[in-house]
Design an enzyme around this catalytic site. Structure first.
Site, mmCIF file in Angstrom:
data_model
loop_
_atom_site.group_PDB
_atom_site.id
_atom_site.type_symbol
_atom_site.label_atom_id
_atom_site.label_comp_id
_atom_site.label_asym_id
_atom_site.label_seq_id
_atom_site.Cartn_x
_atom_site.Cartn_y
_atom_site.Cartn_z
ATOM 1 N N ARG A 1 0.823 -1.218 0.000
ATOM 2 C CA ARG A 1 0.000 0.000 0.000
ATOM 3 C C ARG A 1 0.854 1.263 0.000
ATOM 4 O O ARG A 1 2.080 1.178 0.090
ATOM 5 C CB ARG A 1 -0.912 -0.003 1.225
ATOM 6 N N ASN B 1 -4.396 7.766 3.268
ATOM 7 C CA ASN B 1 -3.830 7.272 4.519
ATOM 8 C C ASN B 1 -2.322 7.455 4.504
ATOM 9 O O ASN B 1 -1.653 7.069 3.541
ATOM 10 C CB ASN B 1 -4.153 5.786 4.715
ATOM 11 N N GLU B 2 -1.816 8.073 5.518
ATOM 12 C CA GLU B 2 -0.371 8.225 5.698
ATOM 13 C C GLU B 2 0.381 8.376 4.378
ATOM 14 O O GLU B 2 1.193 7.520 4.009
ATOM 15 C CB GLU B 2 0.189 7.047 6.508
ATOM 16 N N GLU C 1 -4.670 8.005 15.203
ATOM 17 C CA GLU C 1 -4.394 6.593 15.486
ATOM 18 C C GLU C 1 -3.440 6.499 16.665
ATOM 19 O O GLU C 1 -2.543 7.338 16.820
ATOM 20 C CB GLU C 1 -3.704 5.906 14.302
ATOM 21 N N TRP D 1 4.841 -4.054 14.576
ATOM 22 C CA TRP D 1 5.889 -3.813 13.581
ATOM 23 C C TRP D 1 7.200 -3.322 14.190
ATOM 24 O O TRP D 1 8.103 -2.924 13.480
ATOM 25 C CB TRP D 1 5.386 -2.840 12.517
ATOM 26 N N GLU E 1 -1.620 -7.423 9.777
ATOM 27 C CA GLU E 1 -1.840 -6.743 11.058
ATOM 28 C C GLU E 1 -2.733 -7.529 12.003
ATOM 29 O O GLU E 1 -3.356 -6.960 12.895
ATOM 30 C CB GLU E 1 -2.384 -5.348 10.787
ATOM 31 N N LYS E 2 -2.784 -8.827 11.805
ATOM 32 C CA LYS E 2 -3.713 -9.601 12.627
ATOM 33 C C LYS E 2 -3.309 -9.635 14.095
ATOM 34 O O LYS E 2 -4.139 -9.871 14.961
ATOM 35 C CB LYS E 2 -3.930 -11.002 12.073
ATOM 36 N N PHE E 3 -2.033 -9.376 14.368
ATOM 37 C CA PHE E 3 -1.622 -9.350 15.781
ATOM 38 C C PHE E 3 -1.352 -7.937 16.287
ATOM 39 O O PHE E 3 -0.741 -7.746 17.329
ATOM 40 C CB PHE E 3 -0.409 -10.256 16.004
ATOM 41 N N HIS E 4 -1.779 -6.954 15.509
ATOM 42 C CA HIS E 4 -1.682 -5.572 15.992
ATOM 43 C C HIS E 4 -2.749 -5.370 17.059
ATOM 44 O O HIS E 4 -3.852 -5.902 16.960
ATOM 45 C CB HIS E 4 -1.919 -4.611 14.832
#
Ligand code: GLA
Ligand code: ZN
Length: 679
Positions: free
Chosen positions: A115, A153-154, A314, A322, A362-365
């Site tokens: 992205r 986004n960013e 955010e 990360w 990002e499933k463990f964010h």
């Protein structure tokens, strides 16, 4: 001033919400709304990565699902920050149109994937983004539940920092240069290309700076950085125009701290409100003070961009995924770090993310809602408690904003130039230097703004300009006027060295007369090998790596006061810190880097002399800081970043904002406690 969030003037609490990942689980979406209410969430950001669900096939739009979600949230008192989806491209776009994808400095075009990686110049991507943005705005831009546009986004948030080296970008860069310099002669002169015989003889010889090509022309490097930032800004403006076609809701972008590739001061002008994504490394060190100082500096920058409240767009309620080690926020730290943002001027606490995604990078964010335990978690409970607290302080805090009487110059163009310097030290560490000047203000509880060279200095009693190496045209004149009219200005070593083209200024220092200093040598040393000290306030302080040798310029009418001198080496006795009266104000010159305590002693003295001490200055134990938001009724945030309880002696009697409890004398702050006080 345009009211920030016209439709909902309260502190916001919520965050990024990705229902597009759960459209086939209606029970999850229903549960989300119920849990949001339980967590005192009043606002979510939607649509950031929804492009493939909004336009699954080129030209085929599906907005119904999004409308339904915005409707349902609104019915339940939850507002929407609506994002344009350009942050991540759908496969049909990135697979089919090569032109949309960014090219790296090695000349290799990205394959589809990931992205924040579009080419900001490509007319194709601009057309596609404009189309989807307009559609989004036409269908949902006037929804009463939508309070703000979250543009993309960013920007620039990938490994290339928004730089694209494709042919279209090269061409656009050349045009940009042509417009700026008019003739090649002008460009060659500004870039000093006779050096190593690199004179350009035709515009199409110009290529972006790349490691396997030209990176030695500093003017080229600087102009390229200006171009890259400007091109992204232009892309952003095109998106703003697209949503504005059907909607007059305010716009923001989510920024990323001191993000080198983009000059946020320039972006700020086209935004209604600033917002940013904050991910400090809490508990990295045994002591969180340094982390807290850095976070405060970032919040301060965001507030400074418009001298107005901003939004924390955010943050994580628990961990990120990360960093090399992703540490949970200890109990209490979530509340403290969130309130720190509010203390520095944020009108929100928003998270990435509401619900953990089931798969993907990002499933463990961290998230408010966990995979397995849902809301039955410590994190959820802490989020809900904070949400409730924000509700209780909203009326008192929302109308206020920090007002600084001191400013620190932090200039992006100077940053770019100074870090490309190939001069006295390999890493000139501009940002670290600026932070070393910010730290004393933060510790002393004195509000400070960051400004750039174009900003007005009016209203500030004190302006510190560390390592201001590059002087834009007109900057020196503005400084002189500021001091003449009564300001106090501190310049440091290695300032006013080059002009806006990064060409060395051959005449004397542009502020020589005002400072009363003639600089001669710039020395960079390994302090262990060549230690030196400077005298100040009855003590000897260690000099750092960068030390300038300079001379006092005699002026019978306004003699230069030497406040500190070097104590060793061949420049023993030479000035390390001077002050000279100029007009109604005074100008100081700091000739070297010095240890932390020196700067604190210096600013303690200067802020005292300028009459800008805070109420708590001189009373704050280590790790306890205060921020003051001004308004009819000022609000103080007294924050304890220590892992232990501490006592603070209050300067006068206060009331707690939440329950009107009267406090005076000594108060005890629990570990990570934040007291919110008014008078
Ligand atoms: C950034 C992005 C988010 C998410 C978070 C993770 O801030 O904007 O989409 O990736 O990082 O920390
Ligand atoms: Zn490009």
């Amino acid at each position: 001033m345009k009211k920030v969030i016209q439709d909902y003037p309260h502190l916001l609490h919520g965050g990024d919400y990705n229902p597009e990942q759960w459209l086939d689980c209606p029970q999850v979406l229903e549960e989300d709304v119920r849990l949001m209410k339980e967590a005192h969430v009043n606002c979510v950001s939607l649509g950031i990565f929804s492009w493939a669900k909004l336009e699954p096939v080129e030209g085929e739009y599906h907005f119904g699902w999004l409308r339904k979600i915005i409707d349902r949230l609104y019915e339940n008192g939850i507002y929407t920050i609506l994002a344009t989806p350009s942050g991540a491209m759908p496969q049909w776009l990135s697979q089919h149109y090569d032109e949309a994808r960014q090219v790296g400095p090695d000349g290799v075009r990205n394959l589809p994937g990931r992205r924040h990686n579009f080419c900001p110049t490509s007319p194709l991507i601009r057309r596609k983004v404009k189309k989807i943005d307009r559609e989004l705005s036409r269908r949902l831009g006037d929804h009463p539940g939508v309070i703000l546009w979250h543009i993309s986004n960013e920007y620039g948030g990938n490994r290339l920092g928004g730089e694209c080296h494709c042919e279209l970008c090269q061409e656009a860069f050349r045009e940009w240069l042509h417009k700026k310099y008019k003739t090649l002669d002008n460009l060659n002169h500004a870039w000093w290309t006779t050096f190593w015989s690199h004179t350009y003889t035709s515009w199409d010889q110009i290529h972006s700076p790349v490691p396997h090509g030209e990176i030695g022309i500093h003017g080229l490097n600087l102009d390229w950085k200006r171009f890259v930032s400007g091109q992204m800004q232009d892309f952003c403006m095109a998106e703003i125009r697209a949503v504005r076609k059907y909607s007059d809701k305010p716009v923001t972008i989510n920024m990323m701290e001191f993000f080198r590739p983009l000059n946020y001061y320039k972006f700020a002008k086209q935004l209604d409100i600033i917002s940013w994504d904050s991910y400090p490394q809490w508990h990295r060190e045994p002591d969180d003070r340094e982390t807290a100082m850095r976070a405060a500096a970032c919040h301060t920058l965001m507030r400074s961009l418009k001298k107005a409240p901003f939004l924390l767009m955010e943050s994580t309620p628990s961990i990120v995924n990360w960093k090399d080690v992703n540490t949970q926020k200890r109990p209490g730290m979530h509340e403290l770090s969130s309130l720190q943002a509010v203390a520095c001027g944020s009108n929100s606490v928003q998270y990435f993310q509401w619900r953990k995604s089931r798969g993907g990078e990002e499933k463990f964010h961290g998230a408010v809602v966990d995979h397995r335990n849902g809301s039955n978690t410590r994190v959820f409970r802490e989020v809900a408690a904070l949400g409730e607290r924000l509700e209780r302080i909203s009326d008192a805090v929302y109308p206020t904003c920090n007002r600084a009487r001191a400013a620190i110059l932090f200039d992006w163009e100077n940053w770019w130039a100074v870090e490309d310097i190939q001069g006295p030290r390999k890493d000139m560490a501009y940002l670290e230097t600026v932070l070393s000047h910010f730290r004393p203000f933060w510790e002393l509880g004195i509000e400070v703004d960051f400004i750039n060279e174009e900003d007005s200095m009016e209203g500030y009693a004190l302006v510190a300009a560390p390592l201001a190496y590059l002087y834009q045209e007109g900057y020196a004149e503005r400084v002189k006027k500021y001091v003449e009219e009564g300001g106090c200005y501190l310049a440091t070593y290695f300032s006013g060295v080059v002009d806006e083209n990064d060409l060395c200024i051959l005449e004397r220092h542009p502020l020589e007369e005002m400072l009363g200093i003639r600089t001669e040598e710039m020395d960079a040393v390994v302090p262990e090998s060549l230690p030196n000290t400077l005298s100040f306030a009855g003590k000897s302080w260690k000099a750092g790596q960068l030390r300038e040798v300079s001379h006092v310029v005699e002026d019978a009418e306004n003699p230069v006061e030497v406040l500190s001198a070097y104590e060793q080496d061949y420049y023993q006795g030479f000035p390390a810190l001077t002050r000279k009266k100029y007009g109604k104000g005074s100008a100081l010159y700091l000739a070297c880097e010095a240890e932390e305590g020196f700067l604190k002693a210096l600013y303690e003295k200067l802020t005292e002399e300028c009459g800008i001490r805070g109420e708590f200055t001189g009373r704050l134990p280590q790790g306890v800081v205060v921020s003051r938001r001004d308004g009819d009724q000022p609000v103080w945030f007294l924050q304890n970043f220590n892992r232990a309880a501490v006592q603070v002696e209050l300067p006068f009697s206060f009331h707690t904002v939440e329950d009107g409890r009267a406090l005076e004398g000594n108060v005890t702050l629990r570990p990570y406690e934040c007291l919110i006080l008014t008078n």
